[in-house]
Structure formats: C-alpha cells, structure tokens
Design a protein around this motif. Structure first.
Motif, short mmCIF file in Angstrom:
data_model
loop_
_atom_site.label_atom_id
_atom_site.label_comp_id
_atom_site.label_asym_id
_atom_site.label_seq_id
_atom_site.Cartn_x
_atom_site.Cartn_y
_atom_site.Cartn_z
N ALA A 221 0.39 -18.84 50.19
CA ALA A 221 1.66 -18.11 50.20
C ALA A 221 1.84 -17.36 48.89
CB ALA A 221 2.83 -19.07 50.41
N ARG A 222 1.97 -16.08 49.00
CA ARG A 222 2.26 -15.27 47.81
C ARG A 222 3.02 -14.03 48.22
NH1 ARG A 222 -1.28 -14.81 44.24
NH2 ARG A 222 -2.83 -16.32 44.93
N CYS A 223 3.53 -13.38 47.21
CA CYS A 223 4.36 -12.22 47.43
C CYS A 223 3.50 -11.04 47.87
CB CYS A 223 5.00 -11.93 46.08
SG CYS A 223 6.14 -10.67 46.13
N ASP A 224 4.04 -10.22 48.77
CA ASP A 224 3.31 -9.03 49.22
C ASP A 224 3.77 -7.76 48.49
OD1 ASP A 224 1.61 -10.30 50.92
OD2 ASP A 224 2.56 -9.62 52.77
N SER A 225 4.74 -7.88 47.62
CA SER A 225 5.10 -6.76 46.75
C SER A 225 4.71 -7.19 45.34
CB SER A 225 6.61 -6.50 46.77
OG SER A 225 7.03 -6.12 48.05
N GLY B 137 -1.34 -17.55 65.59
CA GLY B 137 -0.68 -16.40 64.97
C GLY B 137 -1.59 -15.72 63.96
N THR B 138 -1.41 -14.41 63.85
CA THR B 138 -2.21 -13.63 62.89
C THR B 138 -1.33 -12.61 62.17
OG1 THR B 138 -2.81 -12.14 64.72
CG2 THR B 138 -4.42 -13.84 64.13
N GLY B 139 -0.06 -13.00 61.90
CA GLY B 139 0.83 -12.14 61.13
C GLY B 139 0.58 -12.31 59.64
N ALA B 140 1.52 -11.79 58.84
CA ALA B 140 1.34 -11.78 57.38
C ALA B 140 1.13 -13.19 56.83
CB ALA B 140 2.56 -11.14 56.73
N THR B 141 1.72 -14.18 57.46
CA THR B 141 1.58 -15.55 56.98
C THR B 141 0.17 -16.07 57.24
OG1 THR B 141 3.92 -16.02 57.33
CG2 THR B 141 2.43 -17.91 57.31
N ALA B 142 -0.29 -15.96 58.49
CA ALA B 142 -1.63 -16.46 58.83
C ALA B 142 -2.69 -15.76 58.00
CB ALA B 142 -1.89 -16.24 60.31
N GLN C 280 -5.56 -15.47 68.11
CA GLN C 280 -4.96 -14.14 67.91
C GLN C 280 -4.48 -13.56 69.23
OE1 GLN C 280 -6.87 -10.68 65.58
NE2 GLN C 280 -7.25 -10.11 67.72
N ARG C 281 -3.17 -13.19 69.27
CA ARG C 281 -2.65 -12.50 70.44
C ARG C 281 -2.64 -10.98 70.21
NH1 ARG C 281 3.06 -14.35 72.87
NH2 ARG C 281 3.84 -13.33 70.97
N THR C 282 -2.30 -10.60 68.96
CA THR C 282 -2.27 -9.17 68.63
C THR C 282 -2.99 -8.96 67.31
OG1 THR C 282 -0.07 -9.07 69.65
CG2 THR C 282 -0.77 -7.15 68.35
N ALA C 283 -3.96 -8.05 67.31
CA ALA C 283 -4.63 -7.72 66.05
C ALA C 283 -3.68 -6.88 65.20
CB ALA C 283 -5.91 -6.94 66.35
N THR D 197 3.95 -0.15 62.69
CA THR D 197 5.07 -0.42 63.60
C THR D 197 5.25 -1.93 63.75
OG1 THR D 197 3.60 -0.21 65.50
CG2 THR D 197 4.89 1.74 64.87
N LYS D 198 4.27 -2.70 63.27
CA LYS D 198 4.47 -4.12 62.97
C LYS D 198 4.23 -4.22 61.47
CE LYS D 198 3.10 -7.26 65.99
NZ LYS D 198 2.80 -7.89 67.27
N ARG D 199 4.87 -5.15 60.82
CA ARG D 199 4.71 -5.26 59.38
C ARG D 199 3.23 -5.53 59.05
NH1 ARG D 199 3.65 -7.94 54.95
NH2 ARG D 199 5.38 -8.77 53.67
N SER E 88 7.25 -6.01 68.03
CA SER E 88 7.29 -6.68 66.73
C SER E 88 8.54 -7.54 66.62
CB SER E 88 7.32 -5.63 65.62
OG SER E 88 8.56 -4.93 65.67
N TRP E 89 8.56 -8.39 65.60
CA TRP E 89 9.80 -9.13 65.34
C TRP E 89 10.87 -8.18 64.78
CZ3 TRP E 89 11.65 -9.08 60.42
CH2 TRP E 89 10.74 -8.97 59.35
N TRP E 90 10.44 -7.02 64.24
CA TRP E 90 11.42 -6.02 63.78
C TRP E 90 12.32 -5.59 64.93
CZ3 TRP E 90 7.53 -2.40 60.76
CH2 TRP E 90 7.34 -2.91 59.47
#
Ligand code: N01
Length: 569
Positions: A60-64, A192-197, A215-218, A334-336, A499-501
C-alpha cells in the motif's frame, strides 16, 4: 454559538465532524483554532489516518507524489519545512506517521473520540440542531454536521455463494489486520485487479507458494516510478513549495502539472510516441495529462490505450497472458488507472497464474478455495481486493436524517443531489467534505480536501459575522448544479466504463458519475464565485429558519465564462 460542557451527560458543540483522516484533522483544526468553535470528531478507527489507517495491505502506497499528497502551506509552512518524505510515493506506514504527527503537532487528539462510529444524525427542525448518536450510546448535539468520511471507506465484499464456508484465512484489503499477514509458503487467491491489487500482488507473490490473480477486467496500469528521495530532492522540493502548491490549486487534477494544451491527433505519430514515452519515463499520472482530448475523444484515447498495451507486450513474456492483461473493453482513464511498480513482470513468475474470471466467472467460494465456471482453485488465503461502495456508501451508513426526518439515502435514491458537492437541500448545516459531485476522487485528494475545508471555514465565519447560524442549499441551485454536473459528464468518455466512478461495482447502485469532472482549478473558481456573491444558491437564517437566500446561477455562468476564455486562448 454554544460551547462544550464536559460535565454534562449530553454535550453540545458548534460542530460535529465524522472521520479523522486528512479531512477531519484539517477541519477540526480550522473549526477550533481558526474559528474558535467547539468541535467533536468521531472516528471509527482507534487512531487518526482514515484511509491510511485501514488500508495496510502489502505494497500500500500513495499514487500521487507524496510531496504534494500532503497538507500544503494553507495549513503551515513550518510543517512543510519540518517533514521530509523518504520516497517519491510514500508507503502507507509513512503516510500514517505523517497524519499522526499532524494530530500531535496541532493537539487534535483531545477532541477526537476514537473507536466510535456514528450510527445516527438527526436534524431537529424546531431547534435547528443536529443530534448525533454513536455506537457506544453517546449522544451529542451540534449546530453543524460535517462529514469527513473519505470517498473509499466502505468495503465492497461481493456476495459470492458459499463465501462464509471458506475454512482458510480471508481478508479485504480495505480492512487489513494490523499485525499483517504472513503469506510464506501459502497458496493465495487475489480477487480483483484494481489499483489495490496492482500494489499488493507483486508483494504477495514474493512470499507465497502460489498466487492466483482473478481478473474480471484488465486495467491500463501506468508506470509508478517510485524511488527513494535523497536530501537534495528534499531541498529542491522545499525551495519550490510555494509554486508547487499554487499550481496544484489551479490545474485540472490538483497536481502541480497540468494537462497539455494540445490534442493527440494534432501531432505526428512519432511526436506522440515521444511524448507518451517521456511521460511514461517520468512516471505517475503524467501520461493522462499528455493531451487535452484523451478523455473526450475516442480516437485520441485509443492512441494512449495502444501505447499502454505495447508496454504490456514488452514486459510480459507469454503473449497470451500479455493479451489477457491488455484492456480492450473501455477507454484509457475511464476507470482509475492503477500505478504499478513491477506488476506486469509478476506474471513472468512461475508462482503466479492469471485467471480470467470474465470468461469463466466466479461461481462460488468453497471451504477450500474458489470455484469458477471452469475450475476450482484450492487456496489457503483469499484476498478480496474488490474495492469499495464509494462516495455514498459511508454517508448512507451514518443514518443522516434531515428536515421532517427524511433520510439521505431516500433523498438520493436515484443518485446524489447536491449543490457544489458540498451541501444538499433538506439537510441544513450539513457539509460534505469531498462529497459526490465535487472533484474528489478525480483529483489529488488533499488538494480537494483543503479547498473544501477552507471554503466551509470561510462560510461559517461569514455566517457568524452576519448573525446567522443556519444555511441550506436552495432546491433550484441544487437542480442547476446537478444539470451542470451531468452536462460536463456527457462531454467525457467517463460514462463508458463500468467503473466504481459511476457506481457500476455495487449491484443496484444508481449509475451516475459520482465525482465532478470539470476540474479542480475550475471548480475552485466556481465555489469562490458562489461565496463572493454572498453564497448565491444558499438560504440562510437563524435557528433552523433559512429564509434569506437567492439563486442567480453564478457557478454555471462562471463556468461558461471560463470555457469561453479557454476556447479563445
Ligand atoms: O478497487 P477497484 P481497488 N468478481 O474497485 C474486481 C484508490 N486507491 O481497491 O473491474 C470478480 O478499483 C473488480 O473487477 P471489475 C483508487 O482510487 C488508491 O483496487 O469491476 N471481480 C476490480 O478489478 C482506486 O481506484 C491508491 O470487473 C470483482 C477489483 O475487484 C480505488 O482506491 C491505492 C468482483 C476492484 O477494483 C479502489 O481501488 C489503491 C466480482 N464479483 C487504491 N467485484 C493510492 O493512491 C469486484 N471485482 C494509494
């Protein structure tokens, strides 16, 4: 205004703040130390930190970049001088230490109730005050209720059949055990394969016997480019801080660099590739700011998408796996986009298997693993990196009831209705820091947090000066903001992805873009305009009667002016 009486059973405050992460800490400081109001913060965790308290998963780390994912000179120049980040993108423990330092430095803890969840907040029309109830039975009242609950704080645990039958260990990344998890020699499924995974998988793979990545969505993962920061980096950043923070307030995403004023197809293919490569080498979200039409024009977007797919093919040795990792079903950003540091290379390891759960969905969790439509994966640990019920999930859990007992979740049954993402009609004196329909998650969060906290602070000061204690968004102002929000959304490609957005990750959640896409710099000017026109679109008054208000549409008018100026230049 009232003052706290610590010897009474029911305490009365000027303001109750929910949450002690970045937003709650800064809000408390402003309420108490800038405005001289009495305030109580309720925090579910046992310490400060919010997102950074709960998300302790490996990697876990910051993405900015940390030197601008922190409090700015608005809080204090001294704090900027005394704190030095050790890495370009700080890891979770360091960010948590930073927030603990802020809490201590400003003596904030004494006004925070830790380990306490708010379970109800009811507005009383007769007295014009909020009554806030907690899970340990405490009840307090306040003139103002300010939510500082973060945007990603209610975990999403998919309701897979058999989920509770699993006999191994399981964890959600957003509620990670404080003592950590030992993966040594274990078989692990990561869902899951989002920013966390993308952050967690490379770390887990180093220790585990085997990792199945479901993975459901690349995703279009961007190079993070993390590295240690040395003393020279620190000196250089500190020397430039004033300019850095000024820029963060004016740019589209709250970064100190802005979107380049050129379209992707206005340059040659070679030049475009050179620009993409340069941004890629620099790392972070720069790739998303290379051209100003990436989020507006499909053809432009596809140039960035294909650039990223080529990077995947370069790094993943098995072409079939590379293709499976390459997104084809939604435009870039369109997804983070996750930031990655070695994620793709992880799939070259013998002990990592990519499982396509789009082709063969997860059917059930069994006592010994995960069964998909095609196979059963026997594992010792399941890691749910399945995200959050973002933006509204936590707000609804607070049990907020406005005028005439109307619940916020009822009022927003078809999606959020807000004025500026800060307030909602029928809920006087409720302010939402980084609420839906504000830039929030489409921005560098601390910059948006500071903007909201400062705006609320100025608003409360002005109310007091004018002899008011009640403020409420007018319904016509809210309708106008929602219409504007939808108009801006419609110009972008953002609604195109699940997306979750847009709330697509939660069954039954209204499909709307939750954050505001007009940009941080522009949004700030709109909010400032509303304040400068004596809070246009808000009614104000005393003791719950907010009768003095008018709406002349200054936010949208200002937006049109800014859009015309941008077109002309
Ligand atoms: O969550 P996500 P996250 N069956 O919702 C999958 C921020 N963040 O925790 O894409 C199978 O993005 C889901 O699949 P799909 C950042 O803003 C910040 O990773 O819906 N799979 C997806 O792959 C980020 O965007 C930082 O098809 C299922 C994954 O789970 C946000 O947090 C670091 C499923 C969820 O991805 C959330 O990221 C990390 C199912 N039933 C995160 N349900 C920093 O800046 C869900 N999935 C530090």
């Amino acid at each position: 205004m009232s003052h706290a009486h610590t010897d009474q059973v029911q305490e009365d405050f000027d303001a109750v703040v929910v949450g002690a992460g970045f937003s709650g800490l800064y809000m408390l400081h402003r309420l108490r130390d800038t405005l001289g109001l009495s305030a109580r913060v309720f925090e579910a965790g046992d310490d400060v930190g919010g997102t950074w308290y709960w998300n302790r998963y490996p990697g876990a780390r910051c993405d900015s970049e940390s030197y601008f994912y922190s409090f700015s000179d608005r809080l204090s120049e001294d704090l900027l001088e005394e704190w030095t980040w050790s890495e370009r993108f700080a890891a979770q423990p360091e960010i948590l230490r930073y927030l603990q330092h802020v809490a201590d430095r400003y003596d904030l803890r004494k006004d925070i109730r830790f380990g306490t969840r708010v379970v109800g907040a009811e507005y009383d029309d007769a007295t014009g005050r909020w009554t806030v109830r907690t899970d340990d039975g405490e009840q307090v009242t306040a003139t103002f209720l300010i939510t500082a609950v973060g945007c990603l704080s209610t975990t999403n645990l998919p309701d897979f059949p058999g989920r509770d039958s699993f006999r191994g260990e399981w964890y959600h990344t957003g509620a990670w055990p404080h003592e950590g998890v030992d993966f040594t020699g274990k078989r692990v499924a990561v869902i899951g394969t989002g920013a966390t995974a993308v952050q967690a998988v490379p770390e887990i793979a180093q220790d585990a016997a085997h990792v199945y990545v479901l993975q459901r969505t690349a995703n279009y993962d961007i190079a993070g480019g993390n590295r240690p920061m040395d003393a020279e980096d620190g000196r250089k950043i500190k020397a430039e801080y004033r300019d850095i923070w000024k820029a963060t307030r004016e740019t589209a995403f709250g970064f100190p660099y802005d979107v380049a004023p050129r379209t992707a197809l206005s340059v040659s293919d070679e030049e475009r590739q050179r620009i993409f490569h340069e941004a890629w080498e620099r790392g972070g979200f720069r790739l998303g700011t290379t051209f100003n039409d990436l989020l507006l024009d499909e053809e432009a977007n596809e140039t960035a998408a294909e650039f990223l797919r080529a990077r995947i093919r370069e790094r993943v040795t098995d072409p079939e796996i590379a293709e499976l990792l390459s997104p084809r079903d939604h435009p870039f950003f369109t997804k983070r986009p996750p930031l990655e540091n070695g994620y793709y290379e992880t799939f070259n390891r013998e002990n990592v298997t990519l499982v396509n759960v789009r082709a063969a969905p997860i059917r059930e969790i069994t006592p010994t693993g995960v069964r998909t439509a095609e196979a059963e994966y026997e594992v010792d640990v399941i890691v749910y990196a399945t995200g959050f019920d973002a933006m509204t999930g936590t707000l609804f859990k607070l049990g907020i009831r406005g005028r005439e007992g109307l619940g916020l979740e009822e009022r927003w049954a078809d999606g959020p209705h807000t004025y500026l993402g800060l307030a909602t009609h029928g809920f006087p004196n409720l302010f939402m820091i980084t609420g839906p329909q504000s830039p929030s998650v489409l921005s560098n969060m601390p910059v948006s947090i500071e903007q909201h906290v400062d705006w609320i602070t100025d608003c409360l000061r002005r109310l007091g000066e004018q002899g008011y204690d009640t403020i409420e968004a007018l319904p016509e102002a809210e309708d106008d903001w929602v219409a504007h929000h939808d108009e801006v959304t419609a110009t972008t490609l953002l609604p195109r992805a699940n997306s979750w957005w847009v709330g697509a990750n939660i069954p039954g959640k209204p499909r709307r873009l939750y954050p505001y896409a007009g940009g941080v710099g522009v949004y700030r000017l709109l909010c400032d305009e509303v304040a400068a026109r004596d809070y246009d679109g808000f009614a104000r008054g005393k003791s719950g009667a907010a009768t003095n208000g008018r709406f002349s549409g200054v936010a949208r008018a200002r937006y049109r002016e800014l859009a015309e100026e941008a077109t002309a230049s």
